[in-house]
Scaffold this active site. Sequence first.
Site, PDB file in Angstrom:
ATOM      1  CG  ASP A  99     -37.273  80.397  26.530  1.00  0.00           C
ATOM      2  OD1 ASP A  99     -38.242  80.775  25.109  1.00  0.00           O
ATOM      3  OD2 ASP A  99     -38.648  80.885  27.690  1.00  0.00           O
ATOM      4  CG  ASP A 142     -44.101  79.347   8.227  1.00  0.00           C
ATOM      5  OD1 ASP A 142     -43.301  79.441   7.340  1.00  0.00           O
ATOM      6  OD2 ASP A 142     -45.514  78.349   8.569  1.00  0.00           O
TER       7      ASP A 142
END
Length: 438
Positions: free
Chosen positions: A124, A116
């Site tokens: 990260d 989405d």
Amino acid sequence: MKKMIIHGGKRLTGEVVIGGAKNSTVAIIPASILSESKVTLDGVPRIQDVDNLRDILTDMNVTSEVTEQGLEIDPTQIISKPLPNGKIKSLRASYYFMGALLGRFGRAIVGLPGGDDIGPRPIDQHIKGFEALGATVSNEHGAMFIQAPDDGLHGAKIYFDMVSVGATVNVILAAVRATGTTIIENVAKEPEIIDLATFLNNMGAKIRGAGTDTIRIEGVPHLYARNAHTIIPDRIEAGTYLAMAAACGNGVTVRNIISEHLDSFLAKMEEIGVRFDIVEDSIYVYPTGDLQMVTIKTMPYPGFATDLQQPITPLLLKAQGEGMIVDTLYPRRVRHVPELVRMGANISVENDVILLHHTDQLQGTDVTADEIRAGAALMIAGLMAEGTTTIHKVENILRGYDQVITKLRGLGADVEMIDEDEPSSTLTSAEVFQKKAL
Ligand SMILES: CC(=O)N[C@H]1[C@@H](OP(=O)(O)OP(=O)(O)OC[C@H]2O[C@@H](n3ccc(=O)[nH]c3=O)[C@H](O)[C@@H]2O)O[C@H](CO)[C@@H](O)[C@@H]1O
Ligand SMILES: C=C(OP(=O)(O)O)C(=O)O
């Protein structure tokens, strides 16, 4: 491309049965490649994310078959293969193949995922986790190259800087077969994480603490699936139908719910003034009377889910007063707002805060579902609206809503899904049916 045509204004009644959780299923399917025997999953929802994950499995020589109960997956002939493109881009959860391939083969080449468009979605913390386990990670032309050291991954202590469902899942998948003990702190506590841990533990993994802030994993050399695993019910699909029932129902029962998974959502429904009865795994929603506007702030589980802030919005438009929604996870998850405005909603966005005002009556018009939960909001708004609502880009809804047309029709909704190039003009869905039958 498909579009959904809703002739609004009908009061919904009857029952709807919730399917298996999308966010469990899309973690457990990649996790199944860690098994050295066949995997049986029950309660798998019929959604496009599952079809796309099955295509990715096929690329790795893993066969899968849809059964009446769910899905059979045979990972015994799997081959280690780079997955830089293709269906990887079609959904978010394809990034779970990073952790799963790393856990199974000690290396993974996987393209950056799709999913989405709800604002920035960095990975990260996933990378931090893989590196802590000893892997080297690089991003080469949009694909992640992840490689374990020659002697394999080793257990480590990892502290996530923020609570992330995806990073928690990916690091679990990489660590279950690593040597030694991994302790992950500040993890996501979602029921889908517990479901994944249950699935892996039943295959011989040693994962403790799922559902709390800290997960502890003792690595094991092999995993074998022995029993069928039943996916938990989808709490977001359940919340969507509960909000729909409150917004345009005349007494609706939503079945196959674990109501504890919806505590914060149900508390908000009560605050709004929605009346409901919880009986075992069902919730009956009464027709609503006067409703109060509220403020909603999304938070990681067990807080109010970001995935439910859009589905509850059309209901709030019926309430008196002024309300506010602050999505702390995805502040820019507001793509439904301009579409609702086109339907006559008194709603706006200021500094990433959604401001809501009572709206007397929504009007049907052409709108676009830019992402899954924006689509769910528009679906509910279309059912509430006067006249015809046409929702474009329905594929975004089909990514995660199991058999949605059948379920809506089962509640008495006048709804149809047709190809974009097929003329629908002003025909009612009954007329469209008739036309198709000729
Ligand atoms: C397949 C799946 O289960 N999707 C769900 C999952 O998405 P997803 O796993 O992508 O969401 P995360 O829990 O990872 O994201 C939570 C927050 O952390 C941030 N973040 C995340 C990882 C990272 O490495 N760095 C970082 O900054 C994100 O930008 C976001 O603001 O949880 C979301 C939050 O409940 C839900 O909306 C999605 O339905
Ligand atoms: C954001 C969602 O899904 P995904 O993470 O799969 O994009 C969602 O289900 O609302």
